[in-house]
Scaffold this motif. Structure first.
Motif, PDB file in Angstrom:
ATOM      1  N   MET B 193      26.176  37.646  16.492  1.00  0.00           N
ATOM      2  CA  MET B 193      26.969  38.326  17.518  1.00  0.00           C
ATOM      3  C   MET B 193      28.458  38.296  17.191  1.00  0.00           C
ATOM      4  O   MET B 193      29.134  39.325  17.244  1.00  0.00           O
ATOM      5  N   TYR B 194      28.990  37.109  16.862  1.00  0.00           N
ATOM      6  CA  TYR B 194      30.432  36.999  16.611  1.00  0.00           C
ATOM      7  C   TYR B 194      30.860  37.931  15.480  1.00  0.00           C
ATOM      8  O   TYR B 194      31.949  38.496  15.506  1.00  0.00           O
ATOM      9  N   MET B 197      31.081  41.375  16.851  1.00  0.00           N
ATOM     10  CA  MET B 197      32.103  41.483  17.898  1.00  0.00           C
ATOM     11  C   MET B 197      33.496  41.681  17.321  1.00  0.00           C
ATOM     12  O   MET B 197      34.407  42.127  18.014  1.00  0.00           O
ATOM     13  N   TYR B 200      33.065  45.660  16.983  1.00  0.00           N
ATOM     14  CA  TYR B 200      32.824  46.194  18.329  1.00  0.00           C
ATOM     15  C   TYR B 200      32.962  45.043  19.337  1.00  0.00           C
ATOM     16  O   TYR B 200      32.001  44.305  19.553  1.00  0.00           O
ATOM     17  N   TRP B 204      28.667  42.222  22.615  1.00  0.00           N
ATOM     18  CA  TRP B 204      27.940  41.149  23.313  1.00  0.00           C
ATOM     19  C   TRP B 204      27.014  41.747  24.364  1.00  0.00           C
ATOM     20  O   TRP B 204      25.987  41.150  24.691  1.00  0.00           O
ATOM     21  N   LEU B 208      23.249  40.399  24.916  1.00  0.00           N
ATOM     22  CA  LEU B 208      22.855  39.802  26.194  1.00  0.00           C
ATOM     23  C   LEU B 208      21.770  40.621  26.891  1.00  0.00           C
ATOM     24  O   LEU B 208      20.807  40.058  27.404  1.00  0.00           O
TER      25      LEU B 208
END
Lengths: 279, 279, 279, 279
Positions: B193-194, B197, B200, B204, B208
């Motif tokens: 995810m990081y 991120m 974009y 997240w 999620l």
């Protein structure tokens, strides 16, 4: 003239309720999903042209198919009375966004993916499943609210205390919320903890109470849902059977009391009869 | 001549249903499994020879054992009417692939491992368990389909959006599906995810919603299975009891109504009798 | 004079039970939570002043609100008879700690966060949920004690054996407890294991037995709670219905036995009557 | 002389069943556990002496306590008829291993830890809990066997295929079993997978099928236990109530049929009586 329209409509209704037509539509939906999947791989330019043609064909097929289903309705607006129809209509029209303009390509592609969702509106078992999932949402409402309050408080506390230690994890409230969600999934949560424990040696209390609270509330939510579902299943079963066992048992008991009284009266009369006979 | 055949067959049937023979077969199966296990360790050349001999002995023993069970059948083809027999036959014959040819060694070894599965066909409790697991599969069918649709859509979206960020994780649809399965098991999902991120910041939402959807559907599937199993257990219990409590209660209620009517008539007659007596 | 006091009290009672007033308080609580959340972001000095003013306004509003609810009580001390009122009072008064003194700022900020908890005392559904969670705690008591004994023994053993290997993870009892909690959440537990297996090759027994024990006890706890909840739900349901099906069925059975006896007597008498008629 | 012995025994029985004595023993057990816990911290030499004295005192106290309980028995061997007494005796005598000899220190320390387990034999609720957990073991038996077969096959396959890739993870059968247990807990399982996928690109099938199988069997085991427990709870409840609702309902139904017959006869007789009257 109106007879011709009705004739046409009858044709459309016949097509719509045709099993083979349904099968063809489901096949085209799956084919369309595979087409989208295939486009994520590196494809030689030769095939790219073929795929564009296929994609346009699928879009046109969907347009025709939805037009038939619209034309099969008595009144045009009736079509939009069903939620699944609106859902289908939106997905099909969204595919009409031109794929040529370079800046819109990504959006057009993303919208094409959602065509696979049409499977749900075509397979009745999936539709039942979706409805079942939808009815589960409200009964989770307040538990999710409680969960969010716990997250919010811990995120604010974490942001106040730990921001100076690691602003990437605890920079502000929204980042802290994300970090807490990560901790709730046990994902590398000890790394986060050990870092803050160097400054606040007792910060393990923060993490352990958070994990206990979320796990505890989650556990109770799960049990709550199981019980809720079981109870509603039970009631539904009773309703379907047209009876309700507990109610019937109660009826039988009440009735037995009346029967007792009546039989007491009858026995008294019989005793009287036999006595008179002897007398 | 036929009497001799029948005599032999009776012998074989006696062996097959012998408890000691069964125990010996189970012991040999376990011994064969230990042999396969032992071959994964570094073994001195002296022992290697011993093990090859033992392995051939086991294979021969299994051949004899399955031949006895075949010969014990009235008609040769009856043997293949039981699914477990076919299962046994395939595993035993698969072991006959020669271990000598170097290129076939790995395959022969792998096939030998599956001989441990014969334990299931020999221990009745395991067979019952397997049947129970098998009956659980169909009722999961549509939920697994729904789960797959969710995975497919997210994989396609992930592949479109994140391929340029990390082609190892989001290169094409199949790689993305694997990455999503990893995220569903919470395995280092924040690293994934990081990374996205950074390009974009709002990605997240993608992760999620995916975690919530899969967890939510999974939770409902689990509850669904529990409820389904309970209901079928309940019905089975009722069927075994030969009754069905709810049905009986209903019968009693209906019967009570008839009894009431009859007793009303009887009371009326009794009143008449006592009146006449007095009159 | 007393009449004036009573008049005022009636006013306060009217305000307290006013739906709009309740909505305003809930809105202010949410606004106060957003204010706390906003303060975790970097804010320009201009806005800082505004926020301080807003924060003071919220504090004053809460003071007035709680004063009204106190004044609405017949006797001042009645207010403190409700646990939720004490809870509200503590949270509101805690906010009065001055925010100016630099050393108290952090504490004041933290206390402000807990104002969001007032939502629970204002939304009845959340209050019911909290009560439900509270009743779940005692029945977990002894399982948690058993779990703690398991943790304590493993922590002591781990501390004795592995302290020399890695004092960061196994330094003393409390650190070992934290490490074991980490292992129970499966968080990088293999790293911990592989490290100790270099010195004690059989230490995997320690980790596997620990994981099995905690998982096993936890599983049983969960099932225990489900069963406990179901049984209490069932009893509650019976009590609400005013009956208890099982008891009623028993009553019907006992009554049927008496009915049988009475009917036997009645039949005997009838036979006597009919005989006499014929005689 | 025998009277004196009996007098003494009565004294011991009085002590044993004394609530205060019980409380003291529980306190000493907890104190002993704290002592063991404290010894994992760095302690100044002054305190070390104090702790050794305390430790000896605790050991002596336990010896006296268990002697009293033995002496309170009519016959010495009766004491060993209770499993909990044997358990207590073993733990107490194990503590007598001298702490002085340097090589035995570690063992002596470890044995001291298990004194905390005596809490279970003293607190009735914990003893009930332990019995409940013990009864759960057999019904898990065959599922655990099935799980082990799955693990064994995958471990052998993994060891054959992946040993050359990473002998630390797949060196032999036992190492492979440990690696698979790690994968079943989702602990860094993707690292293991990505490594083997470089050589065998399709090895993800191995991991995914393994995760599905173990999760599926585990899920079914859990549901099985829940159902099993619920059914046994239900039966126990019925037995305690002395009835069994389903059985009673059945009795009532059978009885109603007999009642119908009898009432039919009675009505027939009554009709006869009334007819004769009129005739």
């Amino acid at each position: 003239m109106t007879t011709t329209v009705t004739d046409w409509r009858d044709h459309f209704i016949a097509i719509r309720s045709n099993k083979i037509f349904e099968m063809v539509v489901i096949s085209i939906i799956i084919f369309s999903a595979l087409l989208v999947g295939a486009s994520t791989y590196n494809i030689s330019p030769n095939w790219l042209g073929v795929m564009t043609v296929l994609d346009i064909s699928v879009t046109i097929f969907f347009l025709i198919e939805i037009s038939i289903r619209m034309a099969a309705e008595r009144r045009f607006l009736n079509f939009f009375k069903s939620g699944w129809n609106i859902f289908d209509f939106l997905i099909v029209t969204a595919s009409l966004i031109p794929i040529d303009e370079s800046e819109m390509v990504l959006l057009a592609r993303l919208l094409r993916i959602f065509r696979i969702l049409r499977l749900i509106s075509f397979i009745p078992e999936l539709r039942i499943l979706m409805n079942a999932l939808a009815t589960a949402i409200p009964r989770m409402g307040y538990v999710v609210l409680l969960m969010f309050i716990i997250f919010y408080i811990y995120a604010a506390v974490g942001s106040f205390l730990f921001e100076s230690i690691n602003s990437v994890l605890w920079g502000d409230l929204s980042i802290s919320l994300l970090t807490l969600f990560r901790i709730a999934t046990f994902e590398d949560w000890t790394d986060v903890m050990y870092e803050t424990m160097e400054v606040y040696p007792f910060s393990w209390i923060y993490y352990l109470t958070f994990i206990f609270l979320t796990a505890f509330v989650f556990l109770n939510m799960m049990i709550g849902i199981v019980l809720d579902t079981m109870q509603s299943e039970h009631e539904k079963f009773n309703r379907e059977e047209g009876i309700g066992e507990a109610g019937e048992v109660h009826w039988i008991k009440e009735n037995s009391i009346q029967m007792n009284e009546r039989m007491e009266r009858m026995e008294a009369m019989l005793i009287q009869v036999t006595k008179q006979k002897k007398g």
